[in-house]
Each structure stands twice: as structure tokens, then as C-alpha cells.
Design a protein around this motif. Sequence first.
Motif, PDB file in Angstrom:
ATOM      1  N   ALA A  42      72.438  59.349   1.220  1.00  0.00           N
ATOM      2  CA  ALA A  42      71.788  58.576   0.165  1.00  0.00           C
ATOM      3  C   ALA A  42      72.473  58.815  -1.174  1.00  0.00           C
ATOM      4  CB  ALA A  42      70.309  58.924   0.092  1.00  0.00           C
ATOM      5  N   GLU A  43      72.106  58.009  -2.164  1.00  0.00           N
ATOM      6  CA  GLU A  43      72.961  57.781  -3.319  1.00  0.00           C
ATOM      7  C   GLU A  43      73.154  58.960  -4.259  1.00  0.00           C
ATOM      8  OE1 GLU A  43      71.494  54.601  -5.721  1.00  0.00           O
ATOM      9  OE2 GLU A  43      69.440  55.299  -5.674  1.00  0.00           O
ATOM     10  N   SER A  44      72.330  60.009  -4.204  1.00  0.00           N
ATOM     11  CA  SER A  44      72.538  61.138  -5.106  1.00  0.00           C
ATOM     12  C   SER A  44      73.735  62.004  -4.719  1.00  0.00           C
ATOM     13  CB  SER A  44      71.286  62.022  -5.150  1.00  0.00           C
ATOM     14  OG  SER A  44      70.192  61.298  -5.654  1.00  0.00           O
ATOM     15  N   MET A  45      74.176  61.890  -3.487  1.00  0.00           N
ATOM     16  CA  MET A  45      75.327  62.659  -3.025  1.00  0.00           C
ATOM     17  C   MET A  45      76.596  62.041  -3.594  1.00  0.00           C
ATOM     18  SD  MET A  45      75.777  65.308  -1.053  1.00  0.00           S
ATOM     19  CE  MET A  45      76.871  66.082   0.148  1.00  0.00           C
ATOM     20  N   ASN A  76      68.560  63.082   0.304  1.00  0.00           N
ATOM     21  CA  ASN A  76      68.670  64.370  -0.368  1.00  0.00           C
ATOM     22  C   ASN A  76      67.311  64.806  -0.892  1.00  0.00           C
ATOM     23  OD1 ASN A  76      71.793  64.780  -0.684  1.00  0.00           O
ATOM     24  ND2 ASN A  76      71.412  62.649  -1.254  1.00  0.00           N
ATOM     25  N   ILE A  77      66.946  66.051  -0.631  1.00  0.00           N
ATOM     26  CA  ILE A  77      65.759  66.629  -1.270  1.00  0.00           C
ATOM     27  C   ILE A  77      66.126  66.890  -2.725  1.00  0.00           C
ATOM     28  CG2 ILE A  77      64.146  68.553  -1.275  1.00  0.00           C
ATOM     29  CD1 ILE A  77      64.728  68.854   1.748  1.00  0.00           C
ATOM     30  N   LEU A  78      65.348  66.324  -3.636  1.00  0.00           N
ATOM     31  CA  LEU A  78      65.718  66.333  -5.046  1.00  0.00           C
ATOM     32  C   LEU A  78      65.107  67.478  -5.845  1.00  0.00           C
ATOM     33  CD1 LEU A  78      65.369  62.509  -5.806  1.00  0.00           C
ATOM     34  CD2 LEU A  78      67.475  63.776  -5.278  1.00  0.00           C
ATOM     35  N   ASN A  79      63.917  67.920  -5.457  1.00  0.00           N
ATOM     36  CA  ASN A  79      63.195  68.885  -6.290  1.00  0.00           C
ATOM     37  C   ASN A  79      62.106  69.569  -5.474  1.00  0.00           C
ATOM     38  OD1 ASN A  79      61.052  66.918  -6.182  1.00  0.00           O
ATOM     39  ND2 ASN A  79      62.030  65.853  -7.889  1.00  0.00           N
ATOM     40  N   THR A  80      61.413  70.514  -6.095  1.00  0.00           N
ATOM     41  CA  THR A  80      60.367  71.251  -5.380  1.00  0.00           C
ATOM     42  C   THR A  80      59.146  70.389  -5.107  1.00  0.00           C
ATOM     43  OG1 THR A  80      59.503  72.123  -7.469  1.00  0.00           O
ATOM     44  CG2 THR A  80      61.098  73.488  -6.289  1.00  0.00           C
ATOM     45  N   HIS A 102      71.395  69.609  -0.095  1.00  0.00           N
ATOM     46  CA  HIS A 102      72.843  69.592  -0.324  1.00  0.00           C
ATOM     47  C   HIS A 102      73.115  70.216  -1.685  1.00  0.00           C
ATOM     48  CE1 HIS A 102      72.632  66.196   2.668  1.00  0.00           C
ATOM     49  NE2 HIS A 102      73.603  66.934   3.172  1.00  0.00           N
ATOM     50  N   GLU A 103      74.063  71.138  -1.718  1.00  0.00           N
ATOM     51  CA  GLU A 103      74.319  71.891  -2.942  1.00  0.00           C
ATOM     52  C   GLU A 103      74.646  71.029  -4.162  1.00  0.00           C
ATOM     53  OE1 GLU A 103      75.240  72.772   0.048  1.00  0.00           O
ATOM     54  OE2 GLU A 103      75.066  74.942   0.348  1.00  0.00           O
ATOM     55  N   ASN A 137      72.277  79.402   2.186  1.00  0.00           N
ATOM     56  CA  ASN A 137      72.158  79.156   0.744  1.00  0.00           C
ATOM     57  C   ASN A 137      70.777  78.638   0.372  1.00  0.00           C
ATOM     58  OD1 ASN A 137      74.799  79.917   0.262  1.00  0.00           O
ATOM     59  ND2 ASN A 137      75.602  77.836   0.405  1.00  0.00           N
ATOM     60  N   PHE A 138      70.051  78.141   1.371  1.00  0.00           N
ATOM     61  CA  PHE A 138      68.709  77.609   1.132  1.00  0.00           C
ATOM     62  C   PHE A 138      67.708  78.349   2.024  1.00  0.00           C
ATOM     63  CE2 PHE A 138      71.507  74.059  -0.090  1.00  0.00           C
ATOM     64  CZ  PHE A 138      71.025  73.793  -1.365  1.00  0.00           C
ATOM     65  N   ASP A 139      67.589  79.636   1.794  1.00  0.00           N
ATOM     66  CA  ASP A 139      66.649  80.436   2.572  1.00  0.00           C
ATOM     67  C   ASP A 139      65.223  79.926   2.328  1.00  0.00           C
ATOM     68  OD1 ASP A 139      65.768  82.404   4.277  1.00  0.00           O
ATOM     69  OD2 ASP A 139      65.777  83.986   2.741  1.00  0.00           O
ATOM     70  N   PHE A 140      64.367  80.042   3.341  1.00  0.00           N
ATOM     71  CA  PHE A 140      62.989  79.577   3.216  1.00  0.00           C
ATOM     72  C   PHE A 140      62.114  80.338   4.193  1.00  0.00           C
ATOM     73  CE2 PHE A 140      64.925  77.017   6.515  1.00  0.00           C
ATOM     74  CZ  PHE A 140      63.930  76.846   7.468  1.00  0.00           C
TER      75      PHE A 140
END
Length: 247
Positions: A42-45, A76-80, A102-103, A137-140
Motif C-alpha cells: 500500500a501507498e505509504s511504503m 502498512n500499520i501506521l500507528n498504535t 515495515h520500518e 525489530n517489532f517485538d510484541f
Amino acid sequence: MNLVVDTHTHTYASGHAYSTLVENARLAKHNGLKMFCTTDHAESMPGAPHYWFFSNQRVLPRFIDDVAVIRGVESNILNTQGEIDVHPSSYKSLDWVIASFHEPVFRPSDKNSHTKALINTIKSGNVDALGHLGNPNFDFDFEAVLRCAQQYNVAIEINNTTLKGNSRVGSVERCYEIAAMGKAFGVFFTTGSDAHFCQDVGNLSLVSELLDHVGVESHQVITHSTAQFLAFLALRGKDAISEYQDL
């Protein structure tokens, strides 16, 4: 485990992939698939197409070279808050929505922030699957997210490119842990090559090996048959695709 659907593939439209949709379909057939999802970024990448690209997927044929084509996107996940970058007008043209970190879009933060983002993404109702969760890099909080995914019928992707070990380094062991925990919680799993070149479409050998090693039952793997995948789309509230009624 036999896998007949690849739910994560890219064309050159993503900006850093190298094949066309037709080439992907031909290799999907060659590699034994019955169905695949086309899921460009999607377009944010960086390098990704305008949202019109996804809104216009309604023009895509339902079969190419006798392989069923599922119209999709890797958002893309954009925010919390769990927002993703799919334009509201695009959903009616899409069958399948993956959401991934995505970083370049979501700067890696802390475990609590990543967990909150994933849970809110699930609860939004806008996504069908979470992509390549093994990335260290994205531990959860594995348990919190997997229990939420099970509750809301959001599939957990096992990503073949990740399992090669040269992308998202450090992910392999985490993927095995996620799969084992997801098995115990009864989550749905989906399987993606994350192909960025056509020869990788349908290459799910490492995913199959992981699922067998962990002992995941086929009823939890929505890509074990086309019927299971279509049933999952129905469970997600998607309209039936008339062209696939005989699959």
C-alpha cells in the motif's frame, strides 16, 4: 503439510519487486498452486502505487492460466491506534487485506507500543491477516496478540521469505514460537511466500516444514485447500466470489 494457496505475493508495482501479475500466475501454476493472492504494498511504503491501483483491482480476471486470483493488498500499520493505509474506496475492490509492520513506515519502538498497534489493528475489523510477525525489530506480547487474533478471526501469516533467515534476521526462532503458541490458542494460520520475483510464488516449503514440526493441524491452516480459504473469507464477512463456486 500440503499448501495450495499463497496469500502474499508482489508484482513490480510494489516498486522493489520484479515480475508481472501474469508471470506470477504462470509460476503459481508451475509450482502447483490452485490460488494465490496478489498483495502489492500500500501507498505509504516507498515506491508503492497510488490507492487507485487497489481500487481498480475490480478489473482483474478471476483466473489467469487456470489459477484463481485473489485481489489483495499488503497494508502498512501506521500507528498504535491500528490505522492502516488502505483508502476507504478500495475495500470494495479487495478480497484480502494483510497488515504488516515495515520500518520505513512505522519506526520500531517498544514492545508495549507494538502490542497496542497490533491489537488495535485486529480490532479495527479492516484486516484479514497479520504479516511476517517474526521480525525482532517489532517485538510484541505474543500471547496477547494471538489471543486477540483468535477472538476476532484474523489469520497469522507464516512467511516463507522470513524463514530463509536472510530477511528480517532473527525471525526464524520467533516464528516457531508464534506458531506453537498460535496452535495452542486455536488461531487460523495463513501461508505466504512474500515473493518479490515470480519464481518464488508458491514456494512455501519452509512454511510447510515449520507447520509439520510444530504439529499444526490442517483445519487451522486456511491455505490447506481452496475451500478452507474461501470459507475463511466468508467467516470474515466477505461476499462470495461467484466465479469460485466450484472450487
